[in-house]
Design a protein around this motif. Structure first.
Motif, PDB file in Angstrom:
ATOM      1  N   PRO A   8       0.836  -1.207   0.000  1.00  0.00           N
ATOM      2  CA  PRO A   8       0.000   0.000   0.000  1.00  0.00           C
ATOM      3  C   PRO A   8       0.869   1.255   0.000  1.00  0.00           C
ATOM      4  CG  PRO A   8      -0.709  -1.564   1.701  1.00  0.00           C
ATOM      5  CD  PRO A   8       0.611  -2.042   1.182  1.00  0.00           C
ATOM      6  N   PRO A   9       0.312   2.390  -0.418  1.00  0.00           N
ATOM      7  CA  PRO A   9       1.082   3.652  -0.447  1.00  0.00           C
ATOM      8  C   PRO A   9       1.672   4.031   0.898  1.00  0.00           C
ATOM      9  CG  PRO A   9      -0.942   3.894  -1.711  1.00  0.00           C
ATOM     10  CD  PRO A   9      -1.025   2.553  -1.029  1.00  0.00           C
ATOM     11  N   VAL A  10       1.021   3.618   2.001  1.00  0.00           N
ATOM     12  CA  VAL A  10       1.537   3.989   3.315  1.00  0.00           C
ATOM     13  C   VAL A  10       2.940   3.446   3.524  1.00  0.00           C
ATOM     14  CG1 VAL A  10       0.570   1.953   4.488  1.00  0.00           C
ATOM     15  CG2 VAL A  10       0.972   4.052   5.789  1.00  0.00           C
ATOM     16  N   ASN A  11       3.258   2.304   2.910  1.00  0.00           N
ATOM     17  CA  ASN A  11       4.602   1.749   3.019  1.00  0.00           C
ATOM     18  C   ASN A  11       5.630   2.585   2.266  1.00  0.00           C
ATOM     19  OD1 ASN A  11       2.777  -0.943   3.229  1.00  0.00           O
ATOM     20  ND2 ASN A  11       4.661  -1.179   4.384  1.00  0.00           N
ATOM     21  N   ASP A  12       5.188   3.273   1.236  1.00  0.00           N
ATOM     22  CA  ASP A  12       6.099   4.100   0.441  1.00  0.00           C
ATOM     23  C   ASP A  12       6.370   5.441   1.104  1.00  0.00           C
ATOM     24  OD1 ASP A  12       6.151   2.119  -1.554  1.00  0.00           O
ATOM     25  OD2 ASP A  12       4.305   2.914  -2.438  1.00  0.00           O
ATOM     26  N   PHE A  13       5.341   6.035   1.709  1.00  0.00           N
ATOM     27  CA  PHE A  13       5.459   7.395   2.206  1.00  0.00           C
ATOM     28  C   PHE A  13       5.861   7.481   3.683  1.00  0.00           C
ATOM     29  CE2 PHE A  13       2.503   7.878  -1.402  1.00  0.00           C
ATOM     30  CZ  PHE A  13       3.228   8.797  -2.139  1.00  0.00           C
ATOM     31  N   SER A  14       5.584   6.454   4.471  1.00  0.00           N
ATOM     32  CA  SER A  14       5.875   6.525   5.908  1.00  0.00           C
ATOM     33  C   SER A  14       7.354   6.738   6.211  1.00  0.00           C
ATOM     34  CB  SER A  14       5.358   5.267   6.612  1.00  0.00           C
ATOM     35  OG  SER A  14       3.950   5.281   6.673  1.00  0.00           O
ATOM     36  N   PRO A  15       8.286   6.026   5.542  1.00  0.00           N
ATOM     37  CA  PRO A  15       9.706   6.305   5.817  1.00  0.00           C
ATOM     38  C   PRO A  15      10.087   7.748   5.506  1.00  0.00           C
ATOM     39  CG  PRO A  15       9.458   4.223   4.659  1.00  0.00           C
ATOM     40  CD  PRO A  15       8.124   4.893   4.626  1.00  0.00           C
ATOM     41  N   LEU A  16       9.496   8.324   4.454  1.00  0.00           N
ATOM     42  CA  LEU A  16       9.792   9.719   4.127  1.00  0.00           C
ATOM     43  C   LEU A  16       9.294  10.652   5.226  1.00  0.00           C
ATOM     44  CD1 LEU A  16       8.869   9.752   0.323  1.00  0.00           C
ATOM     45  CD2 LEU A  16      11.129   9.520   1.364  1.00  0.00           C
ATOM     46  N   MET A  17       8.175  10.288   5.853  1.00  0.00           N
ATOM     47  CA  MET A  17       7.636  11.114   6.929  1.00  0.00           C
ATOM     48  C   MET A  17       8.574  11.131   8.136  1.00  0.00           C
ATOM     49  SD  MET A  17       4.930  12.362   5.640  1.00  0.00           S
ATOM     50  CE  MET A  17       4.190  13.106   7.092  1.00  0.00           C
ATOM     51  N   VAL A  18       9.256  10.013   8.387  1.00  0.00           N
ATOM     52  CA  VAL A  18      10.232   9.974   9.482  1.00  0.00           C
ATOM     53  C   VAL A  18      11.363  10.947   9.207  1.00  0.00           C
ATOM     54  CG1 VAL A  18      11.868   8.518  10.749  1.00  0.00           C
ATOM     55  CG2 VAL A  18       9.660   7.586  10.054  1.00  0.00           C
ATOM     56  N   LEU A  19      11.800  11.011   7.943  1.00  0.00           N
ATOM     57  CA  LEU A  19      12.879  11.929   7.583  1.00  0.00           C
ATOM     58  C   LEU A  19      12.425  13.382   7.660  1.00  0.00           C
ATOM     59  CD1 LEU A  19      14.396  10.000   4.535  1.00  0.00           C
ATOM     60  CD2 LEU A  19      15.247  10.067   6.884  1.00  0.00           C
ATOM     61  N   MET A  20      11.139  13.623   7.399  1.00  0.00           N
ATOM     62  CA  MET A  20      10.630  14.988   7.472  1.00  0.00           C
ATOM     63  C   MET A  20      10.494  15.457   8.917  1.00  0.00           C
ATOM     64  SD  MET A  20       7.712  14.897   4.482  1.00  0.00           S
ATOM     65  CE  MET A  20       7.124  16.543   4.918  1.00  0.00           C
ATOM     66  N   HIS A  21      10.024  14.554   9.787  1.00  0.00           N
ATOM     67  CA  HIS A  21       9.871  14.906  11.206  1.00  0.00           C
ATOM     68  C   HIS A  21       9.867  13.625  12.019  1.00  0.00           C
ATOM     69  CE1 HIS A  21       8.733  16.785  14.910  1.00  0.00           C
ATOM     70  NE2 HIS A  21       8.547  17.966  14.336  1.00  0.00           N
ATOM     71  N   GLU A  22      10.790  13.557  12.976  1.00  0.00           N
ATOM     72  CA  GLU A  22      10.918  12.341  13.775  1.00  0.00           C
ATOM     73  C   GLU A  22       9.668  12.021  14.578  1.00  0.00           C
ATOM     74  OE1 GLU A  22      12.029  15.740  16.360  1.00  0.00           O
ATOM     75  OE2 GLU A  22      12.419  15.146  14.291  1.00  0.00           O
ATOM     76  N   ALA A  23       8.829  13.044  14.831  1.00  0.00           N
ATOM     77  CA  ALA A  23       7.618  12.820  15.620  1.00  0.00           C
ATOM     78  C   ALA A  23       6.628  11.913  14.911  1.00  0.00           C
ATOM     79  CB  ALA A  23       6.955  14.153  15.951  1.00  0.00           C
ATOM     80  N   TYR A  24       6.819  11.667  13.611  1.00  0.00           N
ATOM     81  CA  TYR A  24       5.895  10.794  12.880  1.00  0.00           C
ATOM     82  C   TYR A  24       5.815   9.421  13.530  1.00  0.00           C
ATOM     83  CZ  TYR A  24       3.861   7.918   9.222  1.00  0.00           C
ATOM     84  OH  TYR A  24       3.066   7.039   8.531  1.00  0.00           O
TER      85      TYR A  24
END
Length: 216
Positions: A8-24
């Motif tokens: 699912p797309p969540v697997n693609d975008f979630s790691p990028l969200m960690v790089l954008m903000h660790e609070a993810y």
């Protein structure tokens, strides 16, 4: 490896969200994981969803651990700050334009320094403000919960409330790690409302139209 293509797309975008903000990891990830788990329960015949669930946890937590271990030091913090145009630094920090400020400065912080910011909430008396705001947000969330069409059966209502509470509590860890309680409270409240809306629309309902990409 077809399951990897069908992620699912969540697997693609979630790691990028960690790089954008660790609070993810503490805020957005628990809700995303919960929703993917629900989709997997709704569609037990789609085996790739279970693999996607495990992979999601591994990639997000693993990347967060790596970023925590190699977050940078004072030299890197200074290099990032110096890379900003001088006029920008002067605008951000008029009295000390050559010294890293705010999030850039915190790149070099240790866990102890982050935890020390929470002490400031109590030492400055700010806790008395949050004693009012946190219950007020809680009452607002309870009102939204009471207005949703979840009471079709007592079992569905209990299930809905339990999952909404799990989403709320699993996303509250940042209150114990950093002092930006205003941001955490706003995000947590908005996320919980959206989570309740999603759970209310469809809770553990079979979705036969969902098919792996490779089968379409």
């Amino acid at each position: 490896m077809d399951w990897f293509i069908d992620l699912p797309p969540v697997n693609d975008f979630s790691p990028l969200m960690v790089l954008m903000h660790e609070a993810y990891l503490f805020m957005g990830f628990p809700a995303a994981f919960l929703l993917l788990w629900i989709v997997q329960k709704e569609n037990p015949d789609l085996g790739y969803l279970k693999k996607a669930l495990i992979f999601l946890a591994l990639e997000v937590v693993g990347l967060f651990v790596l970023c925590s271990m190699f977050h940078g030091d004072a030299l890197q913090s200074q290099a990032i700050w110096d890379a900003l145009p001088f006029q920008d630094r002067l605008f951000l920090s008029p009295t000390a334009p050559y010294t890293p400020l705010g999030p850039i400065d915190s790149v070099a912080w240790s866990l102890g320094q982050h935890l020390a910011t929470i002490y400031g909430i109590f030492s400055t008396g700010g806790i008395f403000v949050w004693i009012l705001f946190i219950p007020a947000n809680g009452l607002a969330l309870m009102y939204v919960l009471s207005r949703l069409e979840t009471a079709k059966t007592s079992t569905a209502y209990v299930q809905f409330t339990r999952l909404a509470l799990i989403g709320l509590l699993s996303s509250s860890a940042m209150f114990f790690i950093a002092s930006d309680w205003g941001r955490w409270l706003a995000y947590l409240s908005n996320q919980t409302v959206l989570l309740m809306f999603i759970l209310d629309v469809r809770l553990f309902t079979a979705l036969p139209t969902i098919q792996p990409i490779s089968e379409n």
